[in-house]
Design a protein around this motif. Structure first.
Motif, PDB file in Angstrom:
ATOM      1  N   LYS A   1       0.818  -1.222   0.000  1.00 53.67           N
ATOM      2  CA  LYS A   1       0.000   0.000   0.000  1.00 53.67           C
ATOM      3  C   LYS A   1       0.850   1.269   0.000  1.00 53.67           C
ATOM      4  O   LYS A   1       0.483   2.276  -0.607  1.00 53.67           O
ATOM      5  CB  LYS A   1      -0.935   0.005   1.212  1.00 53.67           C
ATOM      6  N   ASP A   2       2.017   1.226   0.688  1.00 47.79           N
ATOM      7  CA  ASP A   2       2.858   2.424   0.771  1.00 47.79           C
ATOM      8  C   ASP A   2       3.483   2.764  -0.569  1.00 47.79           C
ATOM      9  O   ASP A   2       3.866   3.907  -0.818  1.00 47.79           O
ATOM     10  CB  ASP A   2       3.976   2.205   1.799  1.00 47.79           C
TER      11      ASP A   2
ATOM     12  N   PRO B   1      -0.592   7.955  -4.234  1.00 50.96           N
ATOM     13  CA  PRO B   1      -1.715   8.440  -3.423  1.00 50.96           C
ATOM     14  C   PRO B   1      -3.035   8.491  -4.212  1.00 50.96           C
ATOM     15  O   PRO B   1      -4.099   8.195  -3.666  1.00 50.96           O
ATOM     16  CB  PRO B   1      -1.286   9.847  -3.016  1.00 50.96           C
ATOM     17  N   SER B   2      -2.931   8.825  -5.512  1.00 56.01           N
ATOM     18  CA  SER B   2      -4.165   8.924  -6.300  1.00 56.01           C
ATOM     19  C   SER B   2      -4.835   7.551  -6.460  1.00 56.01           C
ATOM     20  O   SER B   2      -6.055   7.462  -6.562  1.00 56.01           O
ATOM     21  CB  SER B   2      -3.865   9.514  -7.679  1.00 56.01           C
TER      22      SER B   2
ATOM     23  N   ILE C   1      -4.697   5.099  -4.175  1.00 56.33           N
ATOM     24  CA  ILE C   1      -5.340   4.816  -2.885  1.00 56.33           C
ATOM     25  C   ILE C   1      -6.630   5.630  -2.762  1.00 56.33           C
ATOM     26  O   ILE C   1      -7.691   5.125  -2.384  1.00 56.33           O
ATOM     27  CB  ILE C   1      -4.378   5.165  -1.726  1.00 56.33           C
ATOM     28  N   GLN C   2      -6.543   6.910  -3.147  1.00 58.66           N
ATOM     29  CA  GLN C   2      -7.693   7.819  -3.083  1.00 58.66           C
ATOM     30  C   GLN C   2      -8.865   7.271  -3.915  1.00 58.66           C
ATOM     31  O   GLN C   2     -10.005   7.235  -3.470  1.00 58.66           O
ATOM     32  CB  GLN C   2      -7.229   9.155  -3.676  1.00 58.66           C
TER      33      GLN C   2
ATOM     34  N   THR D   1     -10.520   4.074  -2.288  1.00 58.65           N
ATOM     35  CA  THR D   1     -10.939   4.100  -0.890  1.00 58.65           C
ATOM     36  C   THR D   1     -12.332   4.690  -0.754  1.00 58.65           C
ATOM     37  O   THR D   1     -12.621   5.754  -1.284  1.00 58.65           O
ATOM     38  CB  THR D   1      -9.950   4.925  -0.054  1.00 58.65           C
TER      39      THR D   1
ATOM     40  N   HIS E   1       5.113   3.915  -6.991  1.00 61.36           N
ATOM     41  CA  HIS E   1       6.413   4.596  -7.030  1.00 61.36           C
ATOM     42  C   HIS E   1       7.491   3.690  -7.607  1.00 61.36           C
ATOM     43  O   HIS E   1       8.309   4.102  -8.427  1.00 61.36           O
ATOM     44  CB  HIS E   1       6.809   5.056  -5.624  1.00 61.36           C
TER      45      HIS E   1
ATOM     46  N   HIS F   1      -4.908  13.724  -8.987  1.00 57.26           N
ATOM     47  CA  HIS F   1      -6.037  13.845  -8.064  1.00 57.26           C
ATOM     48  C   HIS F   1      -7.142  12.927  -8.567  1.00 57.26           C
ATOM     49  O   HIS F   1      -7.592  13.073  -9.696  1.00 57.26           O
ATOM     50  CB  HIS F   1      -6.522  15.297  -8.030  1.00 57.26           C
TER      51      HIS F   1
END
Lengths: 427, 291
Positions: free
Chosen positions: A124-125, A129-130, A132-133, A136, A354, A380
């Motif tokens: 997950k790390d 971020p997009s 995960i966003q 979720t 990443h 985003h």
């Protein structure tokens, strides 16, 4: 005669029983076999990469888990595939793992179709971020995107140079331009070529308008709906929205862009700039004479924060699955660095993690790398709302209506009206 | 008695294929739609469907987009019927006279009907493109400035009227042609003896005798015009500013994009009733002075 009939019936019954027996045997052997449905064809590079990932999964987990993939090519905007999902839902025949488009996460999760998979995903790390966003909903991870997409501003190097622009002064992902600087550039280009400076694909009145134009609103610090997704009032019609939509309106009003662009206008040198994504890079291979570069999205002058479009198809686990552990293991395997790299390179799309960025950045063009960097830094996800289709459509109409600057010169009034419609959709 | 029974059985067995198909694909779905119209059926949660009474219907009458779509379709029908049927009759009259190359014209006029509506719509998208389309280039040659055919809220629906009439007229032309050829030549000969001129010939002989054909064409064209969806879907996506949103398109969108099967079924019921009333009115009006 009767004896013959009896014989036939007996044979039939024997066949039926052995067939059933066989069925039982095979299903006990495949207790840990998970089925997965995907929306592409096995003849696309994407499908081939998926098949090869599944093959590797079966090899590495021999004896414990196995997986079977079924390709259900979608038509256009998701047609065939989603129809099949909806039908399977009604008859309770969903497979263990499905693919789903980013904006569907919330609706599927809210309906209880898909189960949280946070516990099964080990990297997950590493995921952007997009990603995960996008996956979720209600603070739980329901889906993991296996690639990313993004939009940058493609420019024709020759045309910009001929208009007297020094290409070394153009913005970079670390130092993007704000709307005013971007409009200045557009002004210069319009004055030189007497045509729209940029094709923003305004004629594509579909999800595109949401996907490509909502980052302006987020860059300004605004949002479509409140944090908890319960209301649009005071968000979609606030000062930030008015500023973002005024920028969009001004681009059309000043003639910097056009609502009726010529097909392939950028490719043929009609327009010096274009909104484009990784797919545009693929298209441009057919136009080797055009030398082009890619620059990042323009930002709001108030915040100077770079925000770019993103979104992709994802993997999720059906709640109805009785083999959740195996299904979780499969999704984790399919979103590992190795599997993601495979599908990313095969399909020429942006990486979702990443580590995958590091894997692919030396293997792709400099133009692609701008999109990759921008995506890693500023992507985003679109709002994760159960009623996303309606919310998105209202946003699309707001963008397309704002472009009619004569009819809708009062942006505040336009947004008040649209907020009302959005409010209705959220109920 | 026995043979009677057997004959009845035989008759039903011949009817069965048609009845089963009609039942499966028409009657049962229609009854299901009526039932769903009174529920809050959401596509993704079929099991949690609940009876909500008239709530869907109340919301629909407060839905500005549905009201707008009704206004749009009335505008469309009001323009497309006279244009399409008029054009079809005109073409049929042109072709009816035996002259050289008639087959070519027949094929040419009919060919848009054969092509898929999607193909037609995409084709016209290119022709109507404001900056490089053929139509605007032609207009420029006679000194008319480029028109925003599909991107202007005022012109978009009228443009779709024109495209639809162009596409559909060929089919009605063929039916008119059959009607024209069914008029016995003796009537015209009698007219000739009485010394009628061309106009009288058309208005007092051709037109009245074509009436049964015209009624059929009017009703079928009207119903298919109400069902407009493909052209706006492909050409304008219902825009600009919902000016080309049609009821069927909105029903489709609510059901399959927004997943509101209940709401969308309720719209189907309302729309079905509207079409029923219009058809009934029309057949009453045209029957009054039947020959």
């Amino acid at each position: 005669m009767k004896k013959v009939m009896l014989l036939i019936i007996l044979i039939m019954m024997a066949i039926v029983f052995t067939a059933c027996g066989g069925e039982n045997e095979s299903s006990s052997a495949s207790e840990n076999e998970v089925s997965i449905w995907v929306h592409t064809s096995d003849e696309t590079p994407e499908g081939e990469a998926m098949q090869s990932t599944i093959d590797r999964f079966n090899e590495e987990n021999e004896g414990t888990y196995s997986a079977k993939i079924e390709f259900i090519p979608r038509s256009g905007a998701g047609g065939g595939y989603e129809d099949k999902i909806n039908a399977a839902l009604t008859t309770d025949t969903l497979p263990d793992v499905i693919t789903l488009d980013g904006p569907n996460t919330a609706a599927y999760a809210e309906a209880g179709m898909i189960a949280p998979i946070g516990d099964y995903i080990t990297n997950k790390d590493d995921l952007l971020p997009s990603i995960i966003q996008q996956g979720t909903y209600d603070d739980q991870l329901y889906a993991v995107g296996y690639s990313e997409s993004g939009v940058g501003i493609f420019y024709n190097k020759q045309m910009l140079e001929d208009a007297g622009i020094d290409l070394s002064t153009l913005p970079t992902v670390d130092q993007p331009w704000d709307w005013n600087q971007f409009m200045e550039l557009s002004e210069t280009l319009v004055n030189t070529y007497d045509t729209a400076a940029i094709d923003m694909a305004f004629d594509d009145k579909s999800e595109w308008l949401m996907y490509a134009f909502s980052p302006f609103l987020w860059s300004q610090g605004g949002n479509l709906v409140s944090e908890d997704g319960s209301t649009a009032e005071g968000h979609f019609n606030d000062e930030n929205s008015v500023k973002a939509f005024s920028f969009i309106q001004e681009m059309v009003k000043e003639g910097y862009t056009t609502i009726t662009p010529v097909e392939k206008g950028f490719h043929t040198g009609e327009y010096p700039m274009k909104f484009g994504g990784s797919w545009t890079i693929a298209e441009m291979e057919d136009y080797p004479d055009v030398e082009y570069g890619v620059m990042p999205y323009p930002t709001s002058p108030d915040t100077n924060e770079l925000v770019s479009p993103s979104g992709s198809w994802q993997y999720a686990m059906a709640s109805s699955s009785e083999k959740q552990e195996a299904a979780g293991a499969l999704i984790d395997f399919m979103t590992s660095t190795e599997s993601l790299t495979e599908v990313t390179l095969a399909n020429s799309v942006l990486p979702a993690a990443h580590s995958v960025v590091e894997e692919v950045q030396d293997k792709v063009s400099p133009q692609m790398n701008v999109l990759i960097q921008q995506n890693q830094k500023s992507a985003h996800a679109r709002p994760v709302l159960p009623n996303y289709p309606q919310v998105s459509r209202v946003f699309q109409q707001a963008v397309s209506d704002a472009a009619y600057y004569e009819e809708n010169s009062d942006v505040q009034e336009l947004l008040d009206d649209k907020t009302g419609q959005m409010e209705k959709a959220l109920k | 008695m026995n043979t009677n029974k057997r004959e009845t059985l035989a008759a039903y067995s011949f009817l069965a294929p048609a009845l089963i198909l009609l039942g499966t694909f028409l009657v049962i779905p229609a009854l299901m739609a009526i039932y769903y119209a009174f529920t809050d059926y959401y596509l993704l949660t079929p099991d949690q469907r609940q009876f909500v009474g008239l709530q869907n219907f109340i919301e629909i009458f407060k839905d500005p987009i549905f009201i707008q779509s009704l206004k749009n379709i009335v505008l469309f029908v009001a323009f497309v019927i006279p244009i399409q049927v008029g054009a079809a009759l005109g073409l049929a009259l042109l072709i009816n006279k035996p002259r050289k190359g008639n087959i070519f014209f027949k094929v040419a006029y009919f060919s848009p009907v054969v092509l898929s509506l999607v193909v037609i719509s995409v084709l016209w998208l290119y022709l109507l493109n404001p900056s490089e389309g053929l139509i605007n280039s032609l207009l420029a040659n006679i000194g008319i400035e480029a028109q925003p055919f599909l991107s202007s809220p005022k012109q978009a629906m009228l443009t779709i009227v024109f495209v639809s009439a162009w596409q559909g007229a060929g089919y009605q032309m063929l039916i008119f042609l059959a009607g024209l050829q069914n008029i016995p030549s003796t009537v015209y000969e009698a007219g000739k003896i009485d010394g009628v001129n061309k106009w009288q010939n058309f208005f007092y002989i051709t037109l009245p005798l074509l009436k049964p054909t015209s009624v059929l064409i009017m009703i079928t064209t009207l119903i298919s015009a109400f069902k407009l969806i493909i052209q706006p879907m492909v050409m304008t996506q219902g825009g600009p500013m919902n000016s080309t949103m049609t009821p069927v398109y909105y029903i489709y969108q609510s059901g399959f994009s927004d997943r509101m099967i209940g709401y969308s079924s309720a719209m189907t019921v309302i729309f079905g009733i509207i079409i029923g009333i219009v058809t009934l009115l029309q057949s009453r009006l045209t029957k009054e002075d039947d020959i």
